[in-house]
Design a protein around this motif. Structure first.
Motif, mmCIF file in Angstrom:
data_model
loop_
_atom_site.group_PDB
_atom_site.id
_atom_site.type_symbol
_atom_site.label_atom_id
_atom_site.label_comp_id
_atom_site.label_asym_id
_atom_site.label_seq_id
_atom_site.Cartn_x
_atom_site.Cartn_y
_atom_site.Cartn_z
ATOM 1 N N LEU A 17 0.798 -1.224 0.000
ATOM 2 C CA LEU A 17 0.000 0.000 0.000
ATOM 3 C C LEU A 17 0.828 1.270 0.000
ATOM 4 C CD1 LEU A 17 -2.656 -1.037 2.675
ATOM 5 C CD2 LEU A 17 -2.919 -1.074 0.189
ATOM 6 N N ILE A 18 2.080 1.198 0.448
ATOM 7 C CA ILE A 18 2.840 2.413 0.674
ATOM 8 C C ILE A 18 4.120 2.423 -0.130
ATOM 9 C CG2 ILE A 18 1.928 2.607 3.007
ATOM 10 C CD1 ILE A 18 4.515 1.585 4.090
ATOM 11 N N GLY A 19 4.798 3.565 -0.095
ATOM 12 C CA GLY A 19 6.068 3.724 -0.761
ATOM 13 C C GLY A 19 7.181 3.032 0.011
ATOM 14 N N PRO A 20 8.439 3.337 -0.329
ATOM 15 C CA PRO A 20 9.572 2.634 0.267
ATOM 16 C C PRO A 20 9.604 2.754 1.790
ATOM 17 C CG PRO A 20 10.267 3.957 -1.619
ATOM 18 C CD PRO A 20 8.847 4.327 -1.335
ATOM 19 N N VAL A 21 9.979 1.672 2.443
ATOM 20 C CA VAL A 21 10.194 1.657 3.889
ATOM 21 C C VAL A 21 11.653 1.264 4.087
ATOM 22 C CG1 VAL A 21 9.497 0.703 6.097
ATOM 23 C CG2 VAL A 21 7.814 0.929 4.267
ATOM 24 N N SER A 22 12.519 2.214 4.344
ATOM 25 C CA SER A 22 13.942 1.913 4.381
ATOM 26 C C SER A 22 14.634 2.719 5.459
ATOM 27 C CB SER A 22 14.585 2.209 3.023
ATOM 28 O OG SER A 22 15.961 1.931 3.053
ATOM 29 N N ALA A 23 15.182 2.032 6.435
ATOM 30 C CA ALA A 23 15.996 2.703 7.439
ATOM 31 C C ALA A 23 17.386 2.932 6.876
ATOM 32 C CB ALA A 23 16.078 1.855 8.702
ATOM 33 N N THR A 24 17.908 4.130 7.039
ATOM 34 C CA THR A 24 19.261 4.413 6.562
ATOM 35 C C THR A 24 20.251 4.459 7.712
ATOM 36 O OG1 THR A 24 18.607 6.739 6.534
ATOM 37 C CG2 THR A 24 18.629 5.582 4.439
ATOM 38 N N MET A 25 19.782 4.444 8.946
ATOM 39 C CA MET A 25 20.648 4.308 10.118
ATOM 40 C C MET A 25 20.166 3.126 10.930
ATOM 41 S SD MET A 25 21.568 4.553 13.481
ATOM 42 C CE MET A 25 20.218 5.344 14.336
ATOM 43 N N ASN A 26 21.024 2.129 11.060
ATOM 44 C CA ASN A 26 20.767 0.986 11.943
ATOM 45 C C ASN A 26 21.910 0.903 12.942
ATOM 46 O OD1 ASN A 26 19.881 -0.684 8.993
ATOM 47 N ND2 ASN A 26 18.392 -0.139 10.546
ATOM 48 N N MET A 111 20.435 -6.285 9.662
ATOM 49 C CA MET A 111 21.302 -6.295 10.838
ATOM 50 C C MET A 111 20.562 -7.006 11.963
ATOM 51 S SD MET A 111 22.971 -3.066 12.957
ATOM 52 C CE MET A 111 23.777 -2.382 11.515
ATOM 53 N N CYS A 112 21.254 -7.805 12.733
ATOM 54 C CA CYS A 112 20.598 -8.510 13.829
ATOM 55 C C CYS A 112 21.589 -8.692 14.975
ATOM 56 C CB CYS A 112 20.046 -9.864 13.379
ATOM 57 S SG CYS A 112 21.311 -11.027 12.806
ATOM 58 N N GLY A 113 21.065 -8.988 16.149
ATOM 59 C CA GLY A 113 21.946 -9.229 17.271
ATOM 60 C C GLY A 113 21.218 -9.250 18.593
ATOM 61 N N GLY A 114 21.983 -9.550 19.641
ATOM 62 C CA GLY A 114 21.435 -9.600 20.983
ATOM 63 C C GLY A 114 22.459 -10.179 21.933
ATOM 64 N N PRO A 115 22.203 -10.109 23.240
ATOM 65 C CA PRO A 115 23.139 -10.684 24.200
ATOM 66 C C PRO A 115 23.247 -12.193 24.007
ATOM 67 C CG PRO A 115 21.062 -10.103 25.263
ATOM 68 C CD PRO A 115 21.012 -9.531 23.886
ATOM 69 N N GLY A 116 24.470 -12.676 23.944
ATOM 70 C CA GLY A 116 24.693 -14.116 23.772
ATOM 71 C C GLY A 116 24.965 -14.528 22.347
ATOM 72 N N ILE A 117 24.458 -13.776 21.355
ATOM 73 C CA ILE A 117 24.650 -14.168 19.954
ATOM 74 C C ILE A 117 25.502 -13.165 19.196
ATOM 75 C CG2 ILE A 117 22.471 -15.438 19.875
ATOM 76 C CD1 ILE A 117 21.283 -13.084 18.284
ATOM 77 N N GLY A 118 25.917 -12.069 19.851
ATOM 78 C CA GLY A 118 26.675 -11.051 19.157
ATOM 79 C C GLY A 118 25.799 -10.224 18.235
ATOM 80 N N ALA A 157 29.664 -2.711 19.124
ATOM 81 C CA ALA A 157 28.496 -2.211 18.399
ATOM 82 C C ALA A 157 28.730 -2.336 16.905
ATOM 83 C CB ALA A 157 28.242 -0.754 18.761
ATOM 84 N N ILE A 158 27.631 -2.243 16.169
ATOM 85 C CA ILE A 158 27.684 -2.078 14.718
ATOM 86 C C ILE A 158 26.780 -0.912 14.367
ATOM 87 C CG2 ILE A 158 27.238 -3.093 12.463
ATOM 88 C CD1 ILE A 158 27.708 -5.813 13.608
ATOM 89 N N ILE A 159 27.286 0.029 13.573
ATOM 90 C CA ILE A 159 26.459 1.132 13.097
ATOM 91 C C ILE A 159 26.541 1.216 11.585
ATOM 92 C CG2 ILE A 159 28.342 2.769 13.585
ATOM 93 C CD1 ILE A 159 26.108 4.921 13.866
ATOM 94 N N HIS A 160 25.381 1.234 10.952
ATOM 95 C CA HIS A 160 25.275 1.466 9.510
ATOM 96 C C HIS A 160 24.680 2.840 9.292
ATOM 97 C CE1 HIS A 160 22.875 1.805 5.847
ATOM 98 N NE2 HIS A 160 23.839 1.092 5.287
ATOM 99 N N LEU A 161 25.219 3.582 8.320
ATOM 100 C CA LEU A 161 24.673 4.907 8.020
ATOM 101 C C LEU A 161 24.932 5.273 6.565
ATOM 102 C CD1 LEU A 161 23.369 7.591 8.904
ATOM 103 C CD2 LEU A 161 25.653 8.379 9.571
ATOM 104 N N ARG A 162 23.867 5.618 5.888
ATOM 105 C CA ARG A 162 23.940 6.217 4.563
ATOM 106 C C ARG A 162 23.016 7.423 4.541
ATOM 107 N NH1 ARG A 162 23.370 0.703 0.870
ATOM 108 N NH2 ARG A 162 25.548 0.023 0.972
#
Length: 418
Positions: A17-26, A111-118, A157-162
């Motif tokens: 129903l909608i336009g793009p759904v895109s996070a540019t900072m994770n 991107m994924c993660g959590g305590p115990g799995i990195g 940490a991991i940070i993505h940014l565009r």
């Protein structure tokens, strides 16, 4: 898993129903790999783009992992990549094993993660991996595409940014991505919890790179999320600007009001106290950080704009002053309703307040007002039963008067005959 599956189904419908759904900072930050700290792992997403709904970050409260998505690929491949990653995590995969699935979907980032799995990010990305050793050594490493990993058991940490096309600060992402990664490392080294660091990341990226619309964040250890605090109210709109004022709060009584209406208030209308301005990135940090004095407030029975946020602030202020007293909380809420600061709901009674001191939680159950009314009936010095009785008497007298008018000729004649 069933809850996440239902959410993915909703996301699929949204994408039709909608336009793009895109996070540019994770970003995912892990300050306690063992999961003992209730604020030791957090994640979040935001963007300059439209439609930053909660679909950009999925969280499993049971298994304490987050999945953040983005990229420039098509919507359906993104959903397929998300499902692939979730299935792997549900079956015991590490973050690296799960995120590698994104490489099978062109243009997609997961991107994924959590305590115990990195933590890990796979697919199409420009990211930094931050690792902080126990001796305080900070390593900040750039990666572009493929797979980048924060190993299990490591603080970091991991940070993505565009930058999004159309962002007035387009071209700043490369510099801000590196600067923010270095600052994350310093904060981890200095002992700040993950939830605090994620809030600072939102502030820095929003101000310096312009990728500023929520989105939101999650606390992976405590299962707390910002939910729809900052996501857009309507389709094909941007979320809330994370670098702007979000709400004004009275620290004495808990009264609050969100922007832009807050611009009209300098002092609390209830007790005259000076109001404190809370920026969106501060509200995000406060929402996902659990402390000994924090109170989890759940609101039921209404979806009126502003009611949930204001109720939460009122309840927290009442608990700070009076403890977990249902009577005191009800009085504070009713005062706000009477003064017109909570609209669309009826007055509450202590039985409508569910307090759980052991888990520092309060539930407030509202009854919505009928017929789109904004305020409940005025509190009168006489009971409604007495008014009903008086109304019935008035109706009876009126009926007698009508009979007298209709049959006055007959009645007069009868009196004359007598």
């Amino acid at each position: 898993m069933h809850k996440i599956s239902r959410l993915i189904a909703l996301i699929f419908i949204f994408n039709l129903l909608i336009g793009p759904v895109s996070a540019t900072m994770n970003v995912i930050v892990i300050t306690d790999p063992n999961g003992a700290d209730p604020n030791g792992a957090a994640a979040g997403s935001m963007s300059f783009a439209q439609n930053m709904f909660q679909s950009t970050f999925l969280m499993s409260k049971e298994k304490r992992f987050a999945v953040l998505s983005g990229g420039e690929g098509a919507s359906i491949p993104r959903l397929m990549a998300i499902m692939d990653v979730i299935n792997r995590l549900e079956n015991g995969a590490t973050a690296a094993e799960a995120a590698s699935a994104a490489n099978s979907y062109p243009g997609i980032r997961v991107m994924c993660g959590g305590p115990g799995i990195g933590a890990a990010v796979g697919g199409s990305f420009d990211a930094y991996v931050v690792i902080v050793e126990d001796d305080g050594t900070i390593t900040v490493t750039p990666y572009s595409g493929g797979l980048a990993v924060l190993p299990p058991g490591k603080k970091g940490a991991i940070i993505h940014l565009r930058n999004t096309h159309g962002n007035p600060k387009y071209g700043t992402a490369t510099r801000v991505r590196q600067e923010t990664a270095v600052n994350i490392g310093k904060m981890i080294r200095d002992g700040y919890p993950a939830t605090y660091i994620v809030g600072k990341v939102f502030e820095e990226v929003a101000k310096d790179a312009g990728e500023k619309y929520g989105g939101g964040a999650v606390n992976l250890d405590s299962g707390v999320s910002t939910g729809d605090m900052f996501t857009p109210e309507n389709l094909n709109e941007t979320g809330y600007p994370m670098d702007e004022p979000y709400v004004k709060v009275c620290d004495e009584c808990g009264w609050s009001i969100g922007y832009p209406a807050a611009e009209s208030y300098q002092v609390c209308p209830i007790d005259g106290s000076k109001l404190r301005v809370i920026y969106a990135y501060e509200a995000l940090k406060d929402a996902i950080t659990v402390t000994n004095g924090s109170v989890s407030v759940s609101v039921y029975g209404t979806e009126e704009a502003g009611v949930v946020q204001t109720t939460q602030e009122i309840v927290r202020a009442s608990v700070r002053k009076n403890g977990y007293s249902a009577e005191a909380i009800a009085r504070s809420i009713n005062r706000a309703i009477k003064n017109g600061f909570l609209v669309g709901v009826n007055y509450v009674e202590p039985k409508d307040i569910n307090v759980k001191p052991s888990s520092r939680a309060v539930g407030v159950y509202y009854t919505p007002l009928p017929d789109d009314r904004t305020a409940p009936p005025m509190e009168l010095p006489v009971s409604s039963n007495l008014l009903d009785l008086l109304g019935n008497i008035q109706t009876a007298l009126g009926f007698v008067m009508v009979l007298l008018v209709l049959f006055r000729s007959s009645l007069i004649s009868s009196f004359r005959r007598v």
